[in-house]
Motif scaffolding. Structure first.
Motif, PDB file in Angstrom:
ATOM      1  N   PHE A 263      -1.810  -5.537  -5.234  1.00 44.29           N
ATOM      2  CA  PHE A 263      -1.023  -5.642  -4.002  1.00 44.29           C
ATOM      3  C   PHE A 263      -1.287  -6.990  -3.326  1.00 44.29           C
ATOM      4  O   PHE A 263      -0.400  -7.616  -2.764  1.00 44.29           O
ATOM      5  N   ASN A 264      -2.534  -7.456  -3.390  1.00 41.88           N
ATOM      6  CA  ASN A 264      -2.893  -8.754  -2.820  1.00 41.88           C
ATOM      7  C   ASN A 264      -2.784  -9.871  -3.856  1.00 41.88           C
ATOM      8  O   ASN A 264      -3.464 -10.894  -3.751  1.00 41.88           O
ATOM      9  N   GLU A 265      -1.903  -9.659  -4.862  1.00 43.45           N
ATOM     10  CA  GLU A 265      -1.686 -10.672  -5.900  1.00 43.45           C
ATOM     11  C   GLU A 265      -3.005 -11.092  -6.545  1.00 43.45           C
ATOM     12  O   GLU A 265      -3.209 -12.270  -6.855  1.00 43.45           O
ATOM     13  N   ASN A 266      -3.899 -10.126  -6.688  1.00 47.84           N
ATOM     14  CA  ASN A 266      -5.213 -10.324  -7.309  1.00 47.84           C
ATOM     15  C   ASN A 266      -6.114 -11.297  -6.545  1.00 47.84           C
ATOM     16  O   ASN A 266      -7.094 -11.796  -7.074  1.00 47.84           O
ATOM     17  N   LEU A 267      -5.772 -11.557  -5.276  1.00 47.69           N
ATOM     18  CA  LEU A 267      -6.646 -12.435  -4.479  1.00 47.69           C
ATOM     19  C   LEU A 267      -7.795 -11.639  -3.879  1.00 47.69           C
ATOM     20  O   LEU A 267      -8.821 -12.193  -3.519  1.00 47.69           O
ATOM     21  N   GLY A 268      -7.601 -10.322  -3.751  1.00 44.79           N
ATOM     22  CA  GLY A 268      -8.651  -9.476  -3.194  1.00 44.79           C
ATOM     23  C   GLY A 268      -9.128  -8.475  -4.229  1.00 44.79           C
ATOM     24  O   GLY A 268      -8.704  -8.494  -5.377  1.00 44.79           O
ATOM     25  N   LYS A 269     -10.034  -7.611  -3.817  1.00 46.79           N
ATOM     26  CA  LYS A 269     -10.595  -6.609  -4.725  1.00 46.79           C
ATOM     27  C   LYS A 269     -10.450  -5.223  -4.116  1.00 46.79           C
ATOM     28  O   LYS A 269     -10.394  -5.059  -2.903  1.00 46.79           O
ATOM     29  N   ARG A 270     -10.383  -4.237  -5.015  1.00 39.69           N
ATOM     30  CA  ARG A 270     -10.322  -2.849  -4.557  1.00 39.69           C
ATOM     31  C   ARG A 270     -11.271  -2.015  -5.416  1.00 39.69           C
ATOM     32  O   ARG A 270     -12.013  -2.565  -6.226  1.00 39.69           O
ATOM     33  N   SER A 271     -11.202  -0.697  -5.224  1.00 42.13           N
ATOM     34  CA  SER A 271     -11.992   0.206  -6.067  1.00 42.13           C
ATOM     35  C   SER A 271     -11.120   0.700  -7.203  1.00 42.13           C
ATOM     36  O   SER A 271      -9.916   0.438  -7.230  1.00 42.13           O
ATOM     37  N   ALA A 272     -11.709   1.493  -8.127  1.00 45.26           N
ATOM     38  CA  ALA A 272     -10.909   2.076  -9.201  1.00 45.26           C
ATOM     39  C   ALA A 272     -10.057   3.222  -8.666  1.00 45.26           C
ATOM     40  O   ALA A 272      -9.023   3.556  -9.214  1.00 45.26           O
ATOM     41  N   ILE A 273     -10.511   3.838  -7.557  1.00 46.96           N
ATOM     42  CA  ILE A 273      -9.677   4.826  -6.863  1.00 46.96           C
ATOM     43  C   ILE A 273      -9.174   4.137  -5.601  1.00 46.96           C
ATOM     44  O   ILE A 273      -9.938   3.500  -4.887  1.00 46.96           O
ATOM     45  N   TYR A 274      -7.857   4.199  -5.385  1.00 44.91           N
ATOM     46  CA  TYR A 274      -7.315   3.287  -4.363  1.00 44.91           C
ATOM     47  C   TYR A 274      -6.006   3.779  -3.773  1.00 44.91           C
ATOM     48  O   TYR A 274      -5.326   4.621  -4.347  1.00 44.91           O
ATOM     49  N   VAL A 275      -5.671   3.241  -2.587  1.00 48.56           N
ATOM     50  CA  VAL A 275      -4.283   3.217  -2.120  1.00 48.56           C
ATOM     51  C   VAL A 275      -3.900   1.750  -2.113  1.00 48.56           C
ATOM     52  O   VAL A 275      -4.728   0.898  -1.805  1.00 48.56           O
ATOM     53  N   PRO A 276      -2.650   1.408  -2.488  1.00 49.09           N
ATOM     54  CA  PRO A 276      -2.305  -0.005  -2.609  1.00 49.09           C
ATOM     55  C   PRO A 276      -2.474  -0.777  -1.307  1.00 49.09           C
ATOM     56  O   PRO A 276      -2.886  -1.932  -1.319  1.00 49.09           O
ATOM     57  N   PHE A 277      -2.155  -0.156  -0.173  1.00 49.54           N
ATOM     58  CA  PHE A 277      -2.306  -0.832   1.119  1.00 49.54           C
ATOM     59  C   PHE A 277      -2.425   0.233   2.198  1.00 49.54           C
ATOM     60  O   PHE A 277      -2.047   1.389   1.977  1.00 49.54           O
ATOM     61  N   PRO A 278      -2.967  -0.145   3.347  1.00 44.79           N
ATOM     62  CA  PRO A 278      -3.320   0.880   4.342  1.00 44.79           C
ATOM     63  C   PRO A 278      -2.148   1.746   4.804  1.00 44.79           C
ATOM     64  O   PRO A 278      -2.323   2.919   5.091  1.00 44.79           O
ATOM     65  N   GLN A 279      -0.921   1.161   4.859  1.00 46.72           N
ATOM     66  CA  GLN A 279       0.210   1.959   5.367  1.00 46.72           C
ATOM     67  C   GLN A 279       0.948   2.685   4.243  1.00 46.72           C
ATOM     68  O   GLN A 279       2.099   3.081   4.411  1.00 46.72           O
ATOM     69  N   ALA A 280       0.322   2.822   3.076  1.00 44.33           N
ATOM     70  CA  ALA A 280       0.998   3.412   1.914  1.00 44.33           C
ATOM     71  C   ALA A 280       1.603   4.774   2.251  1.00 44.33           C
ATOM     72  O   ALA A 280       1.051   5.547   3.040  1.00 44.33           O
ATOM     73  N   VAL A 281       2.770   5.024   1.663  1.00 40.62           N
ATOM     74  CA  VAL A 281       3.414   6.336   1.764  1.00 40.62           C
ATOM     75  C   VAL A 281       3.715   6.802   0.338  1.00 40.62           C
ATOM     76  O   VAL A 281       4.407   6.106  -0.390  1.00 40.62           O
ATOM     77  N   PRO A 282       3.180   7.924  -0.102  1.00 41.68           N
ATOM     78  CA  PRO A 282       2.266   8.800   0.632  1.00 41.68           C
ATOM     79  C   PRO A 282       0.858   8.192   0.675  1.00 41.68           C
ATOM     80  O   PRO A 282       0.464   7.483  -0.238  1.00 41.68           O
ATOM     81  N   LEU A 283       0.119   8.499   1.720  1.00 43.20           N
ATOM     82  CA  LEU A 283      -1.253   7.994   1.838  1.00 43.20           C
ATOM     83  C   LEU A 283      -2.155   8.915   1.010  1.00 43.20           C
ATOM     84  O   LEU A 283      -2.883   9.739   1.537  1.00 43.20           O
ATOM     85  N   LYS A 284      -2.012   8.784  -0.292  1.00 42.58           N
ATOM     86  CA  LYS A 284      -2.777   9.616  -1.225  1.00 42.58           C
ATOM     87  C   LYS A 284      -3.438   8.689  -2.239  1.00 42.58           C
ATOM     88  O   LYS A 284      -2.806   7.743  -2.705  1.00 42.58           O
ATOM     89  N   TYR A 285      -4.651   8.975  -2.572  1.00 42.17           N
ATOM     90  CA  TYR A 285      -5.382   8.104  -3.483  1.00 42.17           C
ATOM     91  C   TYR A 285      -4.967   8.319  -4.934  1.00 42.17           C
ATOM     92  O   TYR A 285      -4.460   9.374  -5.302  1.00 42.17           O
TER      93      TYR A 285
END
Lengths: 649, 336
Positions: A263-285
């Protein structure tokens, strides 16, 4: 049998070249012709009345109109003869405009002779036309929207608002698409998320919308009004009924801050379990199966920490893909776009020089929700000199020949944002032409220039090269002095989705030379595909900015709603049929049919009239002529050919 | 080098066994001609007749035509159809025909039991006539032909002849790359090492011509045609229930008249109807009474099918029909 022949002058379009009086007079000599007339505009009300009156008074059984292309007015005249009590399919059209007067403007005599031949052929065919009965089929009152970007969201909301069940299928874990990645939107500088997220929430809340995220359409069968769609719901490894979106699992994940964040064009890092961005719909991991240690190795410590962290007991590493079937009446394709990969052009140094980034990466860099929380920095420093290069991958004779339509304005937006956030920064834009054609675009472009952004023009063919120089990059553009920049931003082209071949195979809709989906008419039917009941929304049809995308998406929604609102559709009775005695059962027609309308039953071909679109591929491939197309049978075509070759037939 | 006698024995034994057990209705094969060394088709119904089955380089017919007729026969009203398979002796090229027939749903695999025989080439009877010009007429029927590597050895009660294979082989055999049957129940013979290329050298001269020259060439050839339709009638892939050329007025595309335009029309349509299907068994050219080089047309089709559509007919039952297949990612201009 009584055939009426009506020759149209089309103002001077036809009569300027063809002697219509002579053609009409000639037609009287043809077999079965009871009446032959010419008129200024056959398609006008008085012209139509002429035909209707003759049908009633003379009892015409067949009508031939010699005028323009059937693409233009065949439906008009079919309705005319039908209103006068004749069967619509006993009507035949001779195209003496596109095929004759327009093509032979300087050969009046020959054009008239050719017009006579065309009329003769049509009369020969008309004599063999048989009445056909229209059939109707009911429409499943539901729609499918493929793709959950702004186009899909808009389409789904509008169809749902009209009162029809709408399935919105999105392949990633959240709807929002490309627009969710943007920081601000040109030219008004609205915050992208602020205008998008309410719509996303509306989708989730709408009682008529069934949202299927992390799902893919794997099969489409049937026809307008009655499609059966197969959808693969990919395993999320999280029970979305239980997940509350608290994020404790992602905090606990052993790979926290170690997985590239797309989602951040690989400029940032996330976990292996994730939501793409904070306002994701549905907000489900969702668990990324490519990365998750447990899914890859079957082991993650003594027990996966995410499972331990989840208070709702939502995580299930045993979850499997689920295949479901949906019945819908219409389909809107809104699969969006991908961006050009500039590493295909090594001269820009993208991927090799840290200072060179793409426009979309800049979006994430400048976004408050991005990896730097909106602070523009490169190599840990705020840039003092920024160079933007436009038309990277667009307007390129070897690559994408088209203009991507949005880069000029997003570059202006980016330039403005640099000046806004780093007041002293020097900003240079290498452009070829600035295309500021939209509402408020030119004003915005002028404003950005007034803010001190320097626009330098270069020809597309001029050489340009970016080379590394310590922690800076030097932009060498032909005809301009070299510029030593801290940051170089490439305005990359909008391209068709990279995995489009898979989607194309399922949808069976064609693409143009630019690889985007092909509309049936670029001006008058921009949302229709060659397959009725399947419509196009947004960038899958060609590059668009947000207003155009939303406009087209709304249009596609309106188009897709029409059959649903009508509740039933007329099927064109000009379908193919099998002469059973001649069919050897080789099955070539079955393979050739693009609509899966033919089956082999007991060694003979059988046509499903509801599926048949009358394209005629089957009859063209059948060696023995055992499969024929109503209204274009061998007999009818042969009679046309023979009549054209002889004075008598 | 092929030992024809050994192959013949294997064929006879297999046919006898199938007929004894009753697992085949009958066996289609070859037998010796009465007054000619050229073999002719034979239908063997009884095990005791299996010894009639012959094998040699003069087994030219593509017998699969009879197979098509067998499966297309409609049982008489009230009669139970005998759906037992039919035994058939095939050369590799004939076996390719069976692949096409299976692909096109005409011959179901279970309706046929195939004795697939290897072949290193068959002899053109006309060429043989030439080679035997000095052999007394009454001796000709009794000749024996042996494979001598690069030569055929022709034995009769006189000085044996040795003729280079190149002089005797059928044109199709000189360019053939498939010497082993591709589909069979019983494989007869020792597997022949195959060369896997066909450069279409035999039509290079035609390819090199200008359009006008080639038109003149075909004008000359096709003006000879008497429209006897032997080429069509012998072709196993011409199995239409009603051939377009048999249609009567007003449903006919072309006229029965024997003249150049109608002849062209016939031959072009025949060729197009075989595009991507013809396996070059050479039957059409073999039966043409006017010596029209029909195979040259077929060879063009094979070359174009291979080059433009990557289609090689007669190899794999799973392959799609050339004109029935549609690739959404077709690299062709304008088709996507």
């Amino acid at each position: 049998m009584k055939i009426g022949v009506y020759v149209c002058e089309c103002g001077t379009n036809i009569s300027g070249t063809v002697d219509v009086a002579d053609v009409a007079e000639y037609a009287k000599s043809l077999p079965n012709v009871a009446v032959s007339k010419y008129y200024k505009y056959m398609c006008s009300d008085p012209g139509q009345l002429l035909i209707k009156d003759d049908i009633k008074e003379l009892g015409l059984t067949h009508v031939v109109v010699a005028s323009c292309s059937p693409r233009m007015h065949e439906p008009t005249f079919r309705t005319v003869v039908e209103e006068a009590g004749m069967n619509a399919y006993c009507f035949e059209m001779a195209n003496i405009r596109e095929h004759c007067s327009w093509a032979h403007m300087h050969e009046k005599f020959k054009a008239t002779e050719k017009a006579k031949d065309l009329v003769k052929m049509s009369v020969a065919k008309a004599a063999l036309l048989e009445p056909l009965e229209k059939k109707q089929v009911p429409v499943t009152p539901a729609a499918l929207v493929i793709g959950g970007g702004i186009a899909g969201i808009q389409t789904a909301l509008e169809i749902a608002e009209s009162g029809f069940k709408t399935y919105l299928v999105e392949s990633t874990p959240s709807i929002g698409g490309r627009m969710a990645q943007l920081d601000k939107t040109f030219p008004t500088m609205d915050c992208s998320a602020c205008i998008l997220t309410p719509k996303m929430v509306d989708v989730a809340r709408h009682p008529n919308i069934e949202l299927l995220t992390y799902s893919e359409v794997t099969g489409i069968d049937g026809y307008i009004g009655n499609f059966t769609v197969t959808v693969k719901k990919k395993a999320r490894y999280v029970d979305i009924e239980k997940c509350v979106g608290c994020g404790l699992c992602a905090e606990a994940c052993r790979l926290k801050d170690r997985v590239d964040d797309e989602f951040n064009e690989n400029l940032g890092k996330r976990s292996a379990i994730y939501v793409p961005f904070p306002q994701a719909v549905p907000l489900k991991y969702t668990i990324d199966p490519e990365k998750c240690i447990f899914l890859k190795t079957g082991k993650c410590g003594d027990s996966p920490p995410c499972v331990g962290a989840c208070a709702a007991d939502a995580i299930n590493h045993q979850q499997e893909d689920e295949i479901i079937e949906l019945d819908v009446g219409t389909i809107v394709v809104a699969t969006g776009f991908d961006l050009y990969d500039p590493s295909q052009k090594p001269e820009y140094g993208y991927g090799k020089i840290k200072n060179v980034i793409t426009g979309m990466e800049f979006e994430r860099l400048v976004s408050a929700s991005g990896p730097t929380e909106g602070h523009i920095e490169i190599n840990g420093k705020e840039p003092e000199k920024v160079v933007f290069i436009q038309c990277v991958g667009s307007r390129d004779k070897e690559g994408n020949e088209y203009c991507s339509r949005v880069c000029c304005m997003y570059t202006a937006k980016h330039a403005h944002l640099v000046r806004d956030k780093i007041p002293g920064a020097e900003v240079i834009v290498y452009n070829t032409d600035v295309r500021a054609y939209g509402k408020g675009f030119e004003e915005f472009y002028v404003r950005v220039m007034d803010e001190g952004v320097k626009y330098l023009r270069r020809e597309l063919d001029d050489q340009i090269e970016v080379v590394e120089n310590g922690d800076k990059a030097i932009v060498k553009a032909e005809g301009h002095p070299d510029i030593e920049a801290d940051l170089v931003v490439l305005a990359t082209a909008i391209e068709q989705k990279k995995d489009i071949a898979d989607i194309s195979k399922v949808l069976k809709i064609s693409r143009g030379a630019d690889n985007f989906f092909l509309e049936i008419h670029p001006k008058l039917r921009p949302m229709d595909t060659a397959t009725s009941g399947i419509f196009l929304g947004g960038c899958c049809q060609g590059p668009k900015d947000i207003p155009d995308t939303v406009a087209q998406a709304s249009g596609a929604a309106a188009k897709a709603t029409i059959p649903l609102a009508q509740g039933k559709i007329d099927l064109d009775p000009q379908t193919s049929f099998v002469i059973e005695n001649n069919c050897a059962g080789c099955g070539l027609c079955v393979e050739a049919c693009p609509y899966s309308a033919i089956e082999l039953m007991d060694g003979k071909a059988e046509v499903n009239e509801a599926l048949c679109r009358g394209c005629g591929l089957c009859s063209a491939t059948c060696r023995s002529g055992a499969i024929q197309l109503k209204g274009l049978t061998d007999h009818q075509l042969i009679s046309m050919i023979k009549s054209s070759l002889s004075e008598v037939f | 080098m092929t030992d024809y006698k050994a192959l013949e024995k294997q064929i006879q034994d297999q046919a006898r066994q199938w007929l004894e057990s009753g697992e085949v209705k009958y066996v289609i094969g070859f037998e010796k001609g009465d007054n000619s060394p050229v073999c002719r088709p034979v239908f063997i119904y009884k095990p005791e007749d299996a010894g009639k089955l012959a094998w040699g380089p003069l087994c030219n017919n593509n017998l699969t035509k009879y197979l098509v007729e067998e499966v297309q026969i409609k049982p008489k009203k009230g009669e139970e159809p005998d759906l037992r398979p039919v035994g058939i002796v095939v050369k590799p090229c004939d076996s390719k025909t069976i692949v096409e027939l299976m692909k096109e749903n005409i011959v179901p695999r279970e309706r046929v039991k195939i004795i697939g025989v290897i072949s290193e080439g068959t002899i053109n009877p006309k060429a043989l006539d030439k080679a035997l010009k000095d052999v007394p007429l009454d001796k000709i029927a009794g000749i024996q032909i042996l494979d001598g590597g690069d030569n055929f050895t022709i034995k009769y009660d006189g000085e044996p002849l040795s003729v280079p294979k190149d002089e005797l082989l059928n044109g199709k055999c000189k360019v053939c790359v498939v010497h082993n049957p591709v589909v069979y129940d019983i494989f007869v013979g020792d597997k022949v090492t195959q060369i896997d290329k066909d450069e279409f050298e035999d039509i290079a001269d035609l390819e090199a011509m200008s359009d006008e020259e080639r038109y003149e060439y075909w004008k000359e050839q096709l003006s000879k045609c008497i429209r006897c339709y032997a080429c069509r009638d012998t072709c196993p892939l011409c199995y239409c229930e009603e051939c377009v050329f048999d249609r009567t007025k007003p449903y006919n595309w072309n006229e029965k008249t024997v003249d150049l335009p109608e002849n062209f029309f016939y031959h072009m349509v025949r060729a197009m109807h075989l595009a991507g299907r013809c396996v070059d068994c050479g039957g059409c050219e073999r039966v043409c009474p006017m010596d029209i080089p029909i195979r040259k047309l077929n060879r063009f089709l094979l070359k174009r099918a291979k080059e433009r559509f990557k289609v090689v007919p007669g190899i794999n039952v799973e392959d799609k029909a050339m004109f029935g297949d549609y690739d959404i990612d077709d690299p062709g201009e304008g088709i996507k």
